[in-house]
Design a protein around this motif. Structure first.
Motif, mmCIF file in Angstrom:
data_model
loop_
_atom_site.group_PDB
_atom_site.id
_atom_site.type_symbol
_atom_site.label_atom_id
_atom_site.label_comp_id
_atom_site.label_asym_id
_atom_site.label_seq_id
_atom_site.Cartn_x
_atom_site.Cartn_y
_atom_site.Cartn_z
ATOM 1 N N MET A 1 11.124 22.687 39.907
ATOM 2 C CA MET A 1 10.819 23.829 39.075
ATOM 3 C C MET A 1 9.319 24.087 39.166
ATOM 4 N N ALA A 2 8.951 25.351 39.119
ATOM 5 C CA ALA A 2 7.538 25.720 39.167
ATOM 6 C C ALA A 2 7.300 26.827 38.151
ATOM 7 N N PHE A 3 6.193 26.712 37.443
ATOM 8 C CA PHE A 3 5.843 27.662 36.405
ATOM 9 C C PHE A 3 4.403 28.109 36.553
ATOM 10 N N LEU A 4 4.125 29.330 36.114
ATOM 11 C CA LEU A 4 2.746 29.765 35.900
ATOM 12 C C LEU A 4 2.425 29.454 34.448
ATOM 13 N N ILE A 5 1.384 28.657 34.249
ATOM 14 C CA ILE A 5 1.021 28.191 32.909
ATOM 15 C C ILE A 5 -0.488 28.306 32.753
ATOM 16 N N ASP A 6 -0.912 28.638 31.568
ATOM 17 C CA ASP A 6 -2.330 28.777 31.258
ATOM 18 C C ASP A 6 -3.100 27.528 31.676
ATOM 19 N N LYS A 7 -4.282 27.730 32.250
ATOM 20 C CA LYS A 7 -5.111 26.628 32.748
ATOM 21 C C LYS A 7 -5.537 25.665 31.650
ATOM 22 N N SER A 8 -5.551 26.121 30.403
ATOM 23 C CA SER A 8 -6.002 25.268 29.301
ATOM 24 C C SER A 8 -4.967 24.214 28.897
ATOM 25 N N ILE A 9 -3.752 24.320 29.384
ATOM 26 C CA ILE A 9 -2.688 23.387 29.022
ATOM 27 C C ILE A 9 -2.656 22.261 30.056
ATOM 28 N N SER A 10 -2.733 21.029 29.577
ATOM 29 C CA SER A 10 -2.803 19.889 30.491
ATOM 30 C C SER A 10 -1.441 19.569 31.092
ATOM 31 N N CYS A 11 -1.492 18.989 32.271
ATOM 32 C CA CYS A 11 -0.260 18.548 32.935
ATOM 33 C C CYS A 11 0.438 17.487 32.095
ATOM 34 N N GLN A 12 -0.316 16.624 31.456
ATOM 35 C CA GLN A 12 0.263 15.580 30.620
ATOM 36 C C GLN A 12 1.039 16.176 29.447
ATOM 37 N N GLU A 13 0.522 17.239 28.867
ATOM 38 C CA GLU A 13 1.218 17.889 27.751
ATOM 39 C C GLU A 13 2.541 18.497 28.221
ATOM 40 N N ILE B 1 14.759 23.689 29.202
ATOM 41 C CA ILE B 1 13.387 23.438 29.660
ATOM 42 C C ILE B 1 12.659 24.764 29.839
ATOM 43 N N ILE B 2 13.286 25.694 30.537
ATOM 44 C CA ILE B 2 12.669 27.004 30.777
ATOM 45 C C ILE B 2 12.355 27.689 29.456
ATOM 46 N N ASN B 3 13.318 27.708 28.550
ATOM 47 C CA ASN B 3 13.130 28.374 27.260
ATOM 48 C C ASN B 3 11.987 27.744 26.458
ATOM 49 N N ILE B 4 11.975 26.424 26.384
ATOM 50 C CA ILE B 4 10.935 25.750 25.598
ATOM 51 C C ILE B 4 9.550 25.973 26.204
ATOM 52 N N LEU B 5 9.424 25.876 27.528
ATOM 53 C CA LEU B 5 8.117 26.097 28.147
ATOM 54 C C LEU B 5 7.662 27.544 27.999
ATOM 55 N N GLU B 6 8.608 28.482 28.055
ATOM 56 C CA GLU B 6 8.255 29.894 27.846
ATOM 57 C C GLU B 6 7.762 30.132 26.426
ATOM 58 N N VAL B 7 8.446 29.558 25.461
ATOM 59 C CA VAL B 7 8.083 29.773 24.052
ATOM 60 C C VAL B 7 6.823 29.004 23.685
ATOM 61 N N LYS B 8 6.793 27.713 23.992
ATOM 62 C CA LYS B 8 5.681 26.863 23.566
ATOM 63 C C LYS B 8 4.378 27.160 24.302
ATOM 64 N N PHE B 9 4.471 27.410 25.624
ATOM 65 C CA PHE B 9 3.269 27.561 26.441
ATOM 66 C C PHE B 9 3.102 28.946 27.054
ATOM 67 N N LYS B 10 4.008 29.866 26.763
ATOM 68 C CA LYS B 10 3.989 31.196 27.377
ATOM 69 C C LYS B 10 4.067 31.081 28.903
ATOM 70 N N ALA B 11 4.789 30.065 29.379
ATOM 71 C CA ALA B 11 4.944 29.822 30.807
ATOM 72 C C ALA B 11 5.910 30.834 31.389
ATOM 73 N N LYS B 12 5.781 31.042 32.694
ATOM 74 C CA LYS B 12 6.657 31.951 33.423
ATOM 75 C C LYS B 12 7.235 31.187 34.603
ATOM 76 N N LEU B 13 8.567 31.096 34.672
ATOM 77 C CA LEU B 13 9.220 30.426 35.782
ATOM 78 C C LEU B 13 8.910 31.185 37.068
ATOM 79 N N ARG B 14 8.498 30.465 38.098
ATOM 80 C CA ARG B 14 8.211 31.086 39.401
ATOM 81 C C ARG B 14 9.501 31.226 40.168
ATOM 82 N N ASP B 15 9.695 32.382 40.743
ATOM 83 C CA ASP B 15 10.809 32.577 41.674
ATOM 84 C C ASP B 15 10.189 32.954 43.009
ATOM 85 N N PHE B 16 10.454 32.140 43.989
ATOM 86 C CA PHE B 16 9.791 32.291 45.282
ATOM 87 C C PHE B 16 10.579 33.150 46.188
#
Length: 85
Positions: free
Chosen positions: A1-13, A70-85
């Protein structure tokens, strides 16, 4: 899975959040982090997830449901966007 996520959010989080979603998630491995000017304040983070039950073989529907969560939680919590290649 790959997401676009804000740079301020750590990989560990992100790893910690994904691991807490379901006990069948045994491992989260981030294997690629890529920033590019076209992403603006975001970066691409790609990871592998290992799913495992100790007592049975998992069904595809179970994995699909966990991945949707996973997709839903990352979208809501981090405003992440699932990458579709």
């Amino acid at each position: 899975m790959a997401f676009l996520i804000d740079k301020s959010i750590s990989c560990q989080e992100i790893e910690r959040t994904v691991k807490q979603i379901n006990p069948l998630i045994k491992q989260v491995e981030i294997f690629d982090v890529f920033a590019h000017p076209r992403f603006g304040d975001k970066r691409n983070i790609a990871f592998h997830i290992v799913y495992q039950a100790e007592d049975r073989t998992l069904r595809a529907e179970e994995i699909d449901n966990i991945q949707r969560k996973i997709i839903n939680i990352l979208e809501v919590k981090f405003k992440a966007k699932l990458r579709d290649f």
